[in-house]
Structures are given as structure tokens and as C-alpha cells.
Design a protein around this motif. Sequence first.
Motif, PDB file in Angstrom:
ATOM      1  N   ASN A 166     -49.892 124.214  64.002  1.00 25.45           N
ATOM      2  CA  ASN A 166     -50.349 122.985  64.665  1.00 25.45           C
ATOM      3  C   ASN A 166     -51.754 122.595  64.267  1.00 25.45           C
ATOM      4  O   ASN A 166     -52.478 121.991  65.059  1.00 25.45           O
ATOM      5  N   ASN A 167     -52.181 122.983  63.071  1.00 24.45           N
ATOM      6  CA  ASN A 167     -53.526 122.564  62.661  1.00 24.45           C
ATOM      7  C   ASN A 167     -53.522 121.048  62.411  1.00 24.45           C
ATOM      8  O   ASN A 167     -52.477 120.417  62.241  1.00 24.45           O
ATOM      9  N   LEU A 168     -54.735 120.462  62.391  1.00 23.89           N
ATOM     10  CA  LEU A 168     -54.849 118.998  62.364  1.00 23.89           C
ATOM     11  C   LEU A 168     -54.231 118.391  61.107  1.00 23.89           C
ATOM     12  O   LEU A 168     -53.551 117.372  61.169  1.00 23.89           O
ATOM     13  N   MET A 169     -54.462 119.035  59.971  1.00 16.75           N
ATOM     14  CA  MET A 169     -53.958 118.477  58.703  1.00 16.75           C
ATOM     15  C   MET A 169     -52.423 118.449  58.710  1.00 16.75           C
ATOM     16  O   MET A 169     -51.804 117.441  58.388  1.00 16.75           O
ATOM     17  N   THR A 170     -51.826 119.580  59.088  1.00 16.71           N
ATOM     18  CA  THR A 170     -50.367 119.658  59.123  1.00 16.71           C
ATOM     19  C   THR A 170     -49.802 118.611  60.079  1.00 16.71           C
ATOM     20  O   THR A 170     -48.847 117.894  59.762  1.00 16.71           O
ATOM     21  N   ALA A 171     -50.438 118.525  61.267  1.00 11.91           N
ATOM     22  CA  ALA A 171     -49.944 117.577  62.272  1.00 11.91           C
ATOM     23  C   ALA A 171     -50.086 116.136  61.768  1.00 11.91           C
ATOM     24  O   ALA A 171     -49.227 115.298  62.004  1.00 11.91           O
ATOM     25  N   LEU A 172     -51.173 115.891  61.042  1.00 13.34           N
ATOM     26  CA  LEU A 172     -51.433 114.535  60.553  1.00 13.34           C
ATOM     27  C   LEU A 172     -50.405 114.135  59.484  1.00 13.34           C
ATOM     28  O   LEU A 172     -49.875 113.023  59.502  1.00 13.34           O
TER      29      LEU A 172
END
Length: 451
Positions: free
Chosen positions: A195-201
Motif C-alpha cells: 500500500n505504498n503511495l507509488m503503488t496505490a497511485l
Amino acid sequence: MHVTPGGNSLYICNPDSLMEIFKRRSDFPRPLQLFELLNVFGPNLSTVEGHQWKKQRKLTGSCFNEQNNQLVWLETISQAEDMIRYWSSRPEIRSTADDTRTLSLHVLSRAGFGKSFQFQGREVTTGSSDDYKASLQVVLDNCVLIMALGTQFLSKPWLPRRLKRVHEACVSFQQYMTSLYEQEKPSSEKGSKDNNLMTALVRASTSQDGLAEGLTEKEIYGNMFVFNFAGHDTTAHTLTFVVAFLATNPFVQDWLHEEIRQVFGQRISQPTKWVYDTDFNQLKRCQAALMETIRLYTPVPVAKWTGPSTQTLKVNNKTITIPPETMVIPSYAAIHTHPRFWSPDPLVWKPSRWIVSSQGKEELLVPDRGTFIPWSEGERSCPGKKFSQVEVVATLAVILRSWKVEPVRQSQESIEDARRRVLQQIETDSAQVLLLQMLHPERAPLVWRRR
Ligand code: HEM
């Protein structure tokens, strides 16, 4: 009102007027001309307005969620454990500011990009062998230079070595983001569940079902850069202030320790068993220490402006007319220390002012509307607010669970005098650089001891 040949600025300290300004986003937009430099890696949340901003805010906002905050919690605990082990192993610590920057960088790496690094104190750093971490560090340390010169200019072959190194860091940071992007695209089989920001984005942008617009690849890179830019020194400088204040006040340390003991009970010496969902909210006094610090030393300056139009604004019972192209600036120093809202001792660092009792339980004070706005307000407020709160609170819980801090005494100085000296240094040697920060925290060495 500040009137100069270069332009006019109106400083506002009225809570209702401030809330109206934040609400009337199109009447008082962000002066984008001041933020254009942040476009280095692509257009992003900080540099767009109107429809583009709405689209970006919706998609990026969905990534700052509780699953991501949980990553922030876990990574901060692990980093802070190593940091306090280092701090308490040395006769004195001059590197508080460097070490809190390292902690903040590592938390952003994990919660932003899914990469973990071992904390090393400033004085024992062996130099990172990891290209990504080294490049992120160089990019963030030189972001003003990169923004001012632009990545295009930095690629010129005749530049001196130092600037070449900055260019290499930009290239390597970009390559890392590109490889993560490729990995997370829906067509890829390597996508992670993290759920890190890059993956989520990437997920949020590419899984649009055709009904809504996703972010372009460039916009994803631009936003990842801006999350790192906006989330690094803000939190690190705040932590440096909190630690310095703590060193001046053993009573507040005991008061916080009491809460930490009570919340974690037998788990106090096993931070790996601390649970974000249930523990974070109970750490009211630790949250109070953050709020109180940020009330007095608000890191991020905010400016809106009237753009090409004249605007009117209600202030008390009068309606004032503001000329076009006027900067409209919330006066944090005034609003956060106004005796009408923060009496009786508005200039004193006193975290307990934030605790109110409700049905026998301690609760966090909710200040009157518009009187406490360090993360800004309204639609354009800080999306990383909870991220930074979780990071600071988790750090405090870890470093105060078994240790206390005091200033290193100078010759002949009593401990009370040493505390007064550090307090005076906070008050007189802090200034707005890009953000508000202590200018020379290394001049007040600290010593950490076991309780
Ligand atoms: C103590 C910590 C922090 C403070 C005091 C703070 C404060 C602020 C403020 C006042 C703004 C609004 C600026 C304006 O209107 O001109 C803002 C915007 C922003 N912040 Fe934070 N921030 C903090 C931490 C973070 C963190 C940890 C992140 C991300 C990981 C972050 C990401 C952002 C972004 C992306 C924006 C732009 C939002 C937009 O334009 O829609 N901030 N922050």
C-alpha cells in the motif's frame, strides 16, 4: 497590509476571514507562479489548478489512506528504535536534525515507494550503497537547486562535478520511478499488493474503468516527487523542535512517559507489538506535544492571492476590498499565539493545554474554527496531515518509552541554566529558510539516558 513596488501582501489573523479564504478556492487561488519550479519531474498537485487539480487531488487523496498510515506507523517504529539506540549509546548527540531527516527519508522511502533501509546515525554513516536511496537523498538535499536550474540544464556536460552528481541523482531517481511504474501497470505480472503511495497511485490511475480520467505517467512522477518534497523536511524539522523542547522540560517528558506506559502496558518494551489501529488514537499527550510545537513553530508558509480580479472579504463586521494581484497570507505567528484564543500564556510551550477532560477521559482539544491551521484548511489542505502526525507520534512513543533527554551542560552551568539556554536558542535562533527551522540545532548537544 504590506505595500511595495514589487507587489502587495495582506496578512490575515481573523479566523472567520481565513476560513472564508480557504473556502473560496477560486477567488483566492494558490499563486501558481511561485510553484512552477516544482514541475521538475512532471505536473503535480502543487502546480495545477482548476479541473486538473481536482482530478489529481481525487486520485492522490485516495492513496493517503489508513493502510498507508499503517505503513508509516510500522516503519517509523522500526526507524525510531534504531535512532534511540544510537542516541543513547553516545555521550552526546549533536546530530538530532540530521538524524530526524534520515528517519523521515526512510519513512518516505518505505511508505512512498516500498523500500526499507536500516537507520544509521549521522556520525556512523558508512555511505549508502543503494543507488535509489542515495539519489533520493541528493534530490531532496538539492531540490531548490534542481528546481531553479531545471533537469535539462543540469545535464550539460561542462558543469562542475557537484552539479553532475545532482544530475546523476535526478536520472537515477527518475529511473527508479519508471521501473516501479512498469512493475505496477495492470499489464504487468509483477505488481505488488503493497500500500505504498507509488503503488496505490499507479493502481488508482490505471484501473479507471473509462468513466474517469487517470493520471498520466508524468503526473505520477511529478506527484511522487512532490510528496517527497512536501513530506521530508516538514516532519523532520518539526521533530527537531519537539526534541529540543523536550530537553528543556523534564516534566513534560514524565507526563508523556506516563501516557506511553499506560497505553502499552506490558508491551512497552516490545514496539513490534504496537498496533496502529488501536494504539495511535490513545496517544493523546504525544499528539498534544506535536500540536503545541507546530502551533508555535508552524513549518509551512501559505500564500493565496487575488489573481487578476478585485475581491471582497468580510473582516469582523466590515467588508474590505482587496485589489487584484494581492498576496493574501495567513499570519500564523499572530493567529497561533493570539491571547484571545490561546490565553493565558500563549507564547509558552505547554502541551497540556491540548488535553481536555471528557467523561473522565483525556481528549485532544479541538481549537475554535480557524484558530489553528498549520496544515491549512479547506479543499487544498495538506493531504499528508495524518501521515506526519502518525510519524511524529510514533517517534515520540519510541524515544520516550525508556529514555529521557537533557542538554549537555557547559562548564559551571546548572541543569536549569542549560535548559534555559536551549529554550532561548529555540526562540532566537529559528527562522524561515524554505520552511521554519532551528538554524543551528547542533549548537545544543543533547544527552539521552535510560530512565
Ligand atoms: C508537519 C508536517 C506537515 C505540515 C505542517 C504540512 C503543511 C502543509 C500545508 C500548510 C499545505 C498547504 C500549502 C498551501 O496551501 O500553499 C500543505 C500541502 C501539501 N502537503 Fe503537507 N505538511 C506536512 C507534511 C506533509 C507530508 C508528510 C506529506 C506527504 C507525504 C505532505 C504533502 C503535501 C502535498 C502533496 C501538498 C499539496 C496539496 C495541494 O496542493 O493540493 N505534507 N502541507
